[in-house]
Write a protein that holds these residues in place. Structure first.
Motif, PDB file in Angstrom:
ATOM      1  N   GLU A 152      47.282  33.465  44.769  1.00 13.37           N
ATOM      2  CA  GLU A 152      46.449  34.100  43.761  1.00 13.37           C
ATOM      3  C   GLU A 152      45.307  33.187  43.329  1.00 13.37           C
ATOM      4  O   GLU A 152      45.298  31.981  43.605  1.00 13.37           O
ATOM      5  N   ILE A 153      44.345  33.779  42.657  1.00 17.31           N
ATOM      6  CA  ILE A 153      43.310  33.051  41.938  1.00 17.31           C
ATOM      7  C   ILE A 153      43.325  33.582  40.512  1.00 17.31           C
ATOM      8  O   ILE A 153      43.373  34.792  40.292  1.00 17.31           O
ATOM      9  N   ARG A 154      43.329  32.652  39.535  1.00 16.64           N
ATOM     10  CA  ARG A 154      43.398  33.046  38.129  1.00 16.64           C
ATOM     11  C   ARG A 154      42.115  32.683  37.398  1.00 16.64           C
ATOM     12  O   ARG A 154      41.391  31.769  37.785  1.00 16.64           O
ATOM     13  N   GLY A 155      41.867  33.387  36.326  1.00 19.97           N
ATOM     14  CA  GLY A 155      40.716  33.095  35.486  1.00 19.97           C
ATOM     15  C   GLY A 155      40.495  34.234  34.518  1.00 19.97           C
ATOM     16  O   GLY A 155      41.274  35.187  34.458  1.00 19.97           O
ATOM     17  N   SER A 156      39.417  34.138  33.762  1.00 22.61           N
ATOM     18  CA  SER A 156      39.090  35.248  32.878  1.00 22.61           C
ATOM     19  C   SER A 156      38.670  36.441  33.723  1.00 22.61           C
ATOM     20  O   SER A 156      38.187  36.287  34.854  1.00 22.61           O
ATOM     21  N   ALA A 157      38.859  37.639  33.177  1.00 28.00           N
ATOM     22  CA  ALA A 157      38.509  38.841  33.921  1.00 28.00           C
ATOM     23  C   ALA A 157      37.024  38.839  34.287  1.00 28.00           C
ATOM     24  O   ALA A 157      36.642  39.269  35.373  1.00 28.00           O
ATOM     25  N   CYS A 158      36.187  38.331  33.388  1.00 26.03           N
ATOM     26  CA  CYS A 158      34.747  38.302  33.660  1.00 26.03           C
ATOM     27  C   CYS A 158      34.418  37.267  34.742  1.00 26.03           C
ATOM     28  O   CYS A 158      33.596  37.521  35.624  1.00 26.03           O
ATOM     29  N   ALA A 159      35.058  36.084  34.658  1.00 31.06           N
ATOM     30  CA  ALA A 159      34.782  35.041  35.655  1.00 31.06           C
ATOM     31  C   ALA A 159      35.159  35.502  37.061  1.00 31.06           C
ATOM     32  O   ALA A 159      34.483  35.151  38.042  1.00 31.06           O
ATOM     33  N   LEU A 160      36.221  36.276  37.177  1.00 29.00           N
ATOM     34  CA  LEU A 160      36.647  36.773  38.486  1.00 29.00           C
ATOM     35  C   LEU A 160      35.926  38.060  38.880  1.00 29.00           C
ATOM     36  O   LEU A 160      36.107  38.547  40.002  1.00 29.00           O
ATOM     37  N   GLY A 161      35.149  38.619  37.967  1.00 26.57           N
ATOM     38  CA  GLY A 161      34.411  39.838  38.293  1.00 26.57           C
ATOM     39  C   GLY A 161      35.261  41.086  38.337  1.00 26.57           C
ATOM     40  O   GLY A 161      34.875  42.072  38.970  1.00 26.57           O
ATOM     41  N   VAL A 162      36.419  41.059  37.658  1.00 27.97           N
ATOM     42  CA  VAL A 162      37.322  42.204  37.734  1.00 27.97           C
ATOM     43  C   VAL A 162      36.680  43.494  37.216  1.00 27.97           C
ATOM     44  O   VAL A 162      36.857  44.558  37.821  1.00 27.97           O
ATOM     45  N   PRO A 163      35.909  43.467  36.095  1.00 26.18           N
ATOM     46  CA  PRO A 163      35.262  44.715  35.680  1.00 26.18           C
ATOM     47  C   PRO A 163      34.354  45.299  36.754  1.00 26.18           C
ATOM     48  O   PRO A 163      34.186  46.515  36.854  1.00 26.18           O
ATOM     49  N   GLY A 164      33.782  44.434  37.584  1.00 25.29           N
ATOM     50  CA  GLY A 164      32.915  44.905  38.662  1.00 25.29           C
ATOM     51  C   GLY A 164      33.657  45.635  39.761  1.00 25.29           C
ATOM     52  O   GLY A 164      33.045  46.374  40.543  1.00 25.29           O
ATOM     53  N   LEU A 165      34.982  45.452  39.827  1.00 30.56           N
ATOM     54  CA  LEU A 165      35.758  46.163  40.836  1.00 30.56           C
ATOM     55  C   LEU A 165      35.698  47.668  40.601  1.00 30.56           C
ATOM     56  O   LEU A 165      35.740  48.460  41.541  1.00 30.56           O
ATOM     57  N   SER A 166      35.605  48.047  39.318  1.00 28.15           N
ATOM     58  CA  SER A 166      35.567  49.469  38.995  1.00 28.15           C
ATOM     59  C   SER A 166      34.293  50.139  39.482  1.00 28.15           C
ATOM     60  O   SER A 166      34.250  51.361  39.659  1.00 28.15           O
ATOM     61  N   ALA A 167      33.245  49.344  39.687  1.00 27.32           N
ATOM     62  CA  ALA A 167      31.967  49.899  40.111  1.00 27.32           C
ATOM     63  C   ALA A 167      31.837  49.967  41.629  1.00 27.32           C
ATOM     64  O   ALA A 167      30.824  50.442  42.144  1.00 27.32           O
TER      65      ALA A 167
END
Length: 242
Positions: A152-167
């Motif tokens: 895995e890779i851990r971090g803040s949701a923003c640092a990992l770009g997780v919100p961008g996955l929805s787009a």
């Protein structure tokens, strides 16, 4: 006692002595052969199918049934069709929004003070696993953890770009490191010949053969469900990342 009654009793006793659990107890040599047969039907030792096969076929255990947890857990969505992301609990990835691919599973889970992008180790075809969304909204690199049930890779949701996955509409997986350059700056692919800058995963697919394409159907809904029990993710999804 009539002879036929004696025969019936002996047959019954024989059947009890050869019950499935007893017949399944194998010696060391047969156990190893049985384990190898189970491995031939699975991706690797972390594949749940391998563990289930060993328990039921080699050790003679009854199939496991999940016991109700007394601890608070994330809400779990109904099982999703193959190829669709869904929130569920997995032996390797834990409570996560994940999808099954031909090589293994990739998913997003809650982690202390952030989130984690997790993969089963069968996803690795090289020393690292790089990923970029087809739209270029997120990307990064996962290093393998030998011997673990997942990497895995851990971090803040923003640092990992997780919100961008929805787009996005797909993840593009590559076998080289992917380094985010910053907002609007694209991503660097660290190739043996040097670093190449790309804007999106779609560009990577067009320029480099051998990439893998993972659709993200159901991912946005799954992330929303996971956020109900993951405050760091909920905050990142509620307001734009800096």
């Amino acid at each position: 006692m009539p002879r036929h009654a004696v025969v019936a009793i002996l047959v019954t006793l024989s059947a009890l002595m050869l019950a499935p659990d007893a017949r399944a107890q194998l010696d060391a040599r047969d156990m190893e052969i049985c384990r190898q047969q189970c491995m031939s039907r699975a991706r690797d030792a972390s594949d749940p199918r391998y563990g289930a096969c060993v328990r039921t076929r080699c050790e003679g255990q009854a199939p496991r049934r999940a016991a109700p947890s007394r601890r608070a857990a994330a809400p779990v969505a109904p099982a999703a069709p193959a190829g669709q992301w869904a929130l569920d609990t997995h032996d390797a990835l834990g409570v996560s929004v994940h999808v099954q691919t031909e090589d293994g599973l990739i998913g997003v889970a809650c982690a202390p003070e952030g989130v984690a992008i997790r993969v089963t180790n069968g996803m690795f075809r090289a020393p690292v696993l790089g990923w970029i969304t087809d739209t270029g909204s997120a990307g990064g690199t996962i290093q393998p953890t030998p011997g673990a049930v997942h990497s895995e890779i851990r971090g803040s949701a923003c640092a990992l770009g997780v919100p961008g996955l929805s787009a996005a509409t797909a993840l593009v997986l590559v076998d080289v490191p992917v380094v985010p350059k910053g907002a609007g700056q694209g991503f660097g692919l660290t190739l043996p010949s040097g670093e190449v800058t790309v804007a999106t995963g779609a560009e990577v697919q067009a320029r480099f053969p051998g990439t893998r394409h993972v659709p993200v159907l159901g991912l946005a809904v799954g992330l929303g469900a996971l956020a109900a029990s993951c405050p760091p993710l909920a905050e990142a999804l509620r307001q734009p990342c800096p």
